[in-house]
Design an enzyme around this catalytic site. Sequence first.
Site, PDB file in Angstrom:
ATOM      1  N   GLN A  70     -31.366 -30.933 -30.664  1.00 36.27           N
ATOM      2  CA  GLN A  70     -30.740 -30.327 -29.473  1.00 36.27           C
ATOM      3  C   GLN A  70     -30.632 -28.830 -29.704  1.00 36.27           C
ATOM      4  O   GLN A  70     -30.225 -28.092 -28.819  1.00 36.27           O
ATOM      5  CB  GLN A  70     -29.331 -30.890 -29.269  1.00 36.27           C
ATOM      6  N   HIS A  92     -33.685 -29.257 -25.917  1.00 36.95           N
ATOM      7  CA  HIS A  92     -32.966 -28.279 -25.094  1.00 36.95           C
ATOM      8  C   HIS A  92     -33.646 -26.912 -25.043  1.00 36.95           C
ATOM      9  O   HIS A  92     -33.000 -25.909 -24.737  1.00 36.95           O
ATOM     10  CB  HIS A  92     -31.514 -28.145 -25.593  1.00 36.95           C
ATOM     11  N   TYR A 139     -25.953 -15.136 -24.157  1.00 34.95           N
ATOM     12  CA  TYR A 139     -27.245 -15.458 -24.785  1.00 34.95           C
ATOM     13  C   TYR A 139     -27.728 -14.337 -25.688  1.00 34.95           C
ATOM     14  O   TYR A 139     -28.325 -14.582 -26.733  1.00 34.95           O
ATOM     15  CB  TYR A 139     -28.302 -15.836 -23.738  1.00 34.95           C
ATOM     16  N   GLY A 156     -24.690 -33.596 -37.453  1.00 35.53           N
ATOM     17  CA  GLY A 156     -24.064 -32.398 -36.894  1.00 35.53           C
ATOM     18  C   GLY A 156     -24.043 -32.334 -35.389  1.00 35.53           C
ATOM     19  O   GLY A 156     -24.218 -31.258 -34.826  1.00 35.53           O
ATOM     20  N   THR A 157     -23.814 -33.477 -34.734  1.00 30.91           N
ATOM     21  CA  THR A 157     -23.703 -33.426 -33.277  1.00 30.91           C
ATOM     22  C   THR A 157     -22.462 -34.168 -32.828  1.00 30.91           C
ATOM     23  O   THR A 157     -22.087 -35.185 -33.428  1.00 30.91           O
ATOM     24  CB  THR A 157     -24.958 -33.999 -32.571  1.00 30.91           C
ATOM     25  N   CYS A 201     -38.003  -9.224 -14.230  1.00 32.78           N
ATOM     26  CA  CYS A 201     -39.447  -9.407 -14.444  1.00 32.78           C
ATOM     27  C   CYS A 201     -40.198  -8.108 -14.145  1.00 32.78           C
ATOM     28  O   CYS A 201     -39.993  -7.501 -13.086  1.00 32.78           O
ATOM     29  CB  CYS A 201     -39.917 -10.531 -13.525  1.00 32.78           C
TER      30      CYS A 201
HETATM   31  N1  APR Z   1     -22.443 -30.442 -41.100  1.00 36.73           N
HETATM   32  C1  APR Z   1     -22.502 -31.458 -40.210  1.00 36.73           C
HETATM   33  N2  APR Z   1     -21.838 -31.472 -39.039  1.00 36.73           N
HETATM   34  C2  APR Z   1     -21.076 -30.401 -38.731  1.00 36.73           C
HETATM   35  C3  APR Z   1     -20.947 -29.299 -39.609  1.00 36.73           C
HETATM   36  C4  APR Z   1     -21.679 -29.346 -40.837  1.00 36.73           C
HETATM   37  N3  APR Z   1     -21.631 -28.343 -41.720  1.00 36.73           N
HETATM   38  N4  APR Z   1     -20.106 -28.388 -39.040  1.00 36.73           N
HETATM   39  C5  APR Z   1     -19.736 -28.906 -37.859  1.00 36.73           C
HETATM   40  N5  APR Z   1     -20.295 -30.124 -37.663  1.00 36.73           N
HETATM   41  C6  APR Z   1     -20.188 -31.030 -36.496  1.00 36.73           C
HETATM   42  C7  APR Z   1     -18.891 -30.946 -35.715  1.00 36.73           C
HETATM   43  O1  APR Z   1     -17.889 -31.784 -36.296  1.00 36.73           O
HETATM   44  C8  APR Z   1     -19.334 -31.455 -34.328  1.00 36.73           C
HETATM   45  O2  APR Z   1     -19.241 -32.863 -34.242  1.00 36.73           O
HETATM   46  O3  APR Z   1     -21.192 -30.648 -35.576  1.00 36.73           O
HETATM   47  C9  APR Z   1     -20.812 -31.055 -34.266  1.00 36.73           C
HETATM   48  C10 APR Z   1     -21.133 -29.919 -33.323  1.00 36.73           C
HETATM   49  O4  APR Z   1     -20.875 -30.366 -32.002  1.00 36.73           O
HETATM   50  P1  APR Z   1     -21.180 -29.460 -30.727  1.00 36.73           P
HETATM   51  O5  APR Z   1     -20.653 -28.091 -30.926  1.00 36.73           O
HETATM   52  O6  APR Z   1     -20.694 -30.219 -29.524  1.00 36.73           O
HETATM   53  O7  APR Z   1     -22.788 -29.336 -30.706  1.00 36.73           O
HETATM   54  P2  APR Z   1     -23.889 -30.340 -30.153  1.00 36.73           P
HETATM   55  O8  APR Z   1     -23.515 -31.755 -30.356  1.00 36.73           O
HETATM   56  O9  APR Z   1     -25.180 -29.872 -30.717  1.00 36.73           O
HETATM   57  O10 APR Z   1     -23.844 -30.012 -28.601  1.00 36.73           O
HETATM   58  C11 APR Z   1     -24.785 -30.638 -27.752  1.00 36.73           C
HETATM   59  O11 APR Z   1     -24.187 -29.248 -25.908  1.00 36.73           O
HETATM   60  O12 APR Z   1     -23.550 -27.135 -25.217  1.00 36.73           O
HETATM   61  C12 APR Z   1     -24.584 -28.035 -25.273  1.00 36.73           C
HETATM   62  O13 APR Z   1     -26.871 -27.626 -25.135  1.00 36.73           O
HETATM   63  C13 APR Z   1     -25.776 -27.509 -26.014  1.00 36.73           C
HETATM   64  O14 APR Z   1     -27.322 -28.651 -27.480  1.00 36.73           O
HETATM   65  C14 APR Z   1     -25.936 -28.442 -27.179  1.00 36.73           C
HETATM   66  C15 APR Z   1     -25.273 -29.708 -26.687  1.00 36.73           C
END
Ligand code: APR
Length: 253
Positions: free
Chosen positions: A103, A121, A69, A190-191, A150
């Site tokens: 997220q 999150h 972190y 982007g997820t 703390c």
């Molecule tokens: N533009 C759009 N999408 C992108 C880009 C970009 N420039 N670069 C990467 N990506 C995509 C990847 O292809 C992938 O599908 O973003 C996604 C990132 O996925 P993860 O790393 O799994 O992130 P996320 O979906 O936010 O994860 C969800 O998991 O670890 C936990 O709490 C954490 O909030 C997080 C949650």
Amino acid sequence: MITETIPQILYEKLLSARTVGVFTGAGMSAESNIPTFRGNEGLWKKFKPEELANFDAFMKNPELVWEWYSSRKKIIHGAKPNPGHFALAELEKLVDEVIIITQNIDNLHRRAGSSIVHELHGNIERNYCIKCGEHFTDDVILSNPLPPTCTKCGGLVRPDVVWFGEYLPQDEFSASENAARRSDVFFSLGTSGIVYPAASIPHIAKYAGAFIVEINPETTPLSEITDITILGKSGILLPEITKNLTSIKHKGL
Ligand code: APR
């Protein structure tokens, strides 16, 4: 439809939309140089996020979890919103209502100027004591040895983020569900769409009848429910969408 270009129907849908919901993940901030969680470049010292972001891991090895972190905090402090974040703030001038459901814990949507942001999150800039609940700023945390404790009761201090196996903040989740239900257009940006319950939000928008648009360089499990999946980067495609929408609004379709 899976495409590499922005289809005209998206502009038609946006022009008639009252509410636009936007669900974002780590890829949204990739172009701000914040590493994503999954995929090779997302791995930190070969640990999967599930192995570090949970309470048991924290209690077993608080130094290790804090090391992760602390490195993320430093990256995020130094990061700036990218053109994708700014385009979403700009979209507020073009449609009646834009609601961001993120997220991400990096605060970049607010820093870019988006006015309604629900954080599912938590927020990495906040920290609290697991024993007495006292809050601490990052200045105190990062200037002391890890793991921080703390100053009031000696308990362990943790970042104010949601870990695997923990409940999402109820008020933020309810507000996100409501936003999804009333969205006319709903973006998933982007997820990887695999972490629940957050990933249920686009499904709620789908079943309520929203036009679902995904932007991601790769398809994801959410691609199955989208009306359009645009393969590409949010930092490039979103500014293009707002730029074209602005000119269509002035000149007509
Ligand atoms: N533009 C759009 N999408 C992108 C880009 C970009 N420039 N670069 C990467 N990506 C995509 C990847 O292809 C992938 O599908 O973003 C996604 C990132 O996925 P993860 O790393 O799994 O992130 P996320 O979906 O936010 O994860 C969800 O998991 O670890 C936990 O709490 C954490 O909030 C997080 C949650």
